[in-house]
Design an enzyme around this catalytic site. Structure first.
Site, mmCIF file in Angstrom:
data_model
loop_
_atom_site.group_PDB
_atom_site.id
_atom_site.type_symbol
_atom_site.label_atom_id
_atom_site.label_comp_id
_atom_site.label_asym_id
_atom_site.label_seq_id
_atom_site.Cartn_x
_atom_site.Cartn_y
_atom_site.Cartn_z
ATOM 1 N N HIS A 1 65.403 -34.377 20.184
ATOM 2 C CA HIS A 1 64.429 -34.522 21.263
ATOM 3 C C HIS A 1 64.769 -35.711 22.151
ATOM 4 O O HIS A 1 65.187 -36.767 21.666
ATOM 5 C CB HIS A 1 63.028 -34.714 20.694
ATOM 6 C CG HIS A 1 62.421 -33.460 20.173
ATOM 7 N ND1 HIS A 1 61.682 -32.606 20.948
ATOM 8 C CD2 HIS A 1 62.477 -32.899 18.935
ATOM 9 C CE1 HIS A 1 61.281 -31.578 20.212
ATOM 10 N NE2 HIS A 1 61.756 -31.734 18.984
ATOM 11 N N GLU B 1 61.470 -26.630 25.642
ATOM 12 C CA GLU B 1 62.178 -26.399 24.386
ATOM 13 C C GLU B 1 63.519 -25.719 24.654
ATOM 14 O O GLU B 1 63.572 -24.727 25.399
ATOM 15 C CB GLU B 1 61.343 -25.526 23.447
ATOM 16 C CG GLU B 1 60.158 -26.237 22.832
ATOM 17 C CD GLU B 1 59.603 -25.461 21.657
ATOM 18 O OE1 GLU B 1 60.382 -25.162 20.730
ATOM 19 O OE2 GLU B 1 58.398 -25.153 21.672
#
Length: 269
Positions: free
Chosen positions: A151, A200
């Site tokens: 991330h 995502e």
């Protein structure tokens, strides 16, 4: 071959779950998964979850994004699997062993500790991941963390002002990230509240991302921006992220079943 599935979601982040714990399932190709993910001609989902027996845990979970790619972890899906299972369970994933237990509101998952080394993200070359000297248009100086999957976190003044639908795919596919990256834009609301939007990898904009909430809360805690327990407000709803004394991350939030059905695999070949 006709296969059964359970459709579930966590804060609108939705999954089709194939349960192969008692009967072996065929391995689906990326093209078949992408076809099933189509919201007009298939089942429609952000991720396909495949459960199977495990030698080291109560079950194994494999996670495939809507484009057919396989990923290491999915926090919302882990909560959904805990609710489906009905009791506390250990779950083997590519990102590590997770402990999950259903509760009255949904489920809580012990996600383990975040990793911050550039090789754990991974990045293409060495860099301090606390505050990285990088920028893409209005997004600058991100943090990076791995919570089973990678991330990138940008702290901004207004998450709704960020064109994440265009910047997200650009950052996801930047050569700096050899395994691509999930892109988070976060707004600190208080010492115990964060507003978050997530792009995502392999799925695009989603209503919620459990690992994104964990990575963002941990990055904010690491920088002293929030306390050890925070609520993370996503477009689909709210998760609670708590850090224990050993640095472990605990995520709690809702998950529920939507419906059950079957499909003919040959129709998606």
């Amino acid at each position: 071959m006709r296969l059964s599935f359970v459709k579930m979601h966590g804060l609108g982040n939705d999954f089709a779950i194939l349960d192969g714990r008692d009967a072996e399932l065929p391995r689906l190709s990326p093209a078949q998964i992408a076809a099933l993910a189509d919201r007009h001609r298939g089942i429609g989902f952000d991720q396909l979850i495949v459960l199977s027996p495990s030698r080291t845990a109560d079950m194994a979970m494999r996670i495939h994004n809507a484009d057919g790619s396989e990923v290491e972890a999915c926090g919302n899906a882990t909560r959904a699997v805990a609710v489906l299972h009905g009791t506390a369970a250990s779950i083997e994933t590519e990102g590590g062993l997770l402990q999950a237990r259903p509760d009255a509101a949904g489920a809580e998952v012990a996600m383990g500790r975040a990793q911050f080394d550039w090789q754990d993200i991974p990045l293409a070359y060495a860099m301090d991941t606390r505050e990285m000297p990088l920028g893409w248009e209005m997004l600058e100086r991100p943090s990076a963390a791995s919570v089973g999957n990678p991330h990138l976190i940008f702290f901004v003044n207004d998450v709704d002002a960020v064109p994440l639908d265009t910047l997200g795919p650009e950052i996801e596919h930047d050569p700096l990230f050899p395994e691509r990256i999930n892109v988070n834009v976060a707004q600190i609301l208080s010492r115990n509240a964060i507003k978050l939007r997530v792009w995502e990898r392999g799925a695009g904009l989603t209503l919620a991302c459990g690992t994104g909430a964990c990575a963002t809360a941990t990055a904010a805690y690491r920088q002293g921006l929030v306390d050890g327990e925070v609520t993370v407000r996503l477009p689909g709803g709210t998760l609670t992220i708590r850090h224990d004394a050993e640095g472990g991350i605990h995520m709690a939030g809702p998950a529920q079943e939507s419906y059950r059905g079957t499909f003919e695999l040959d129709h998606f070949s």
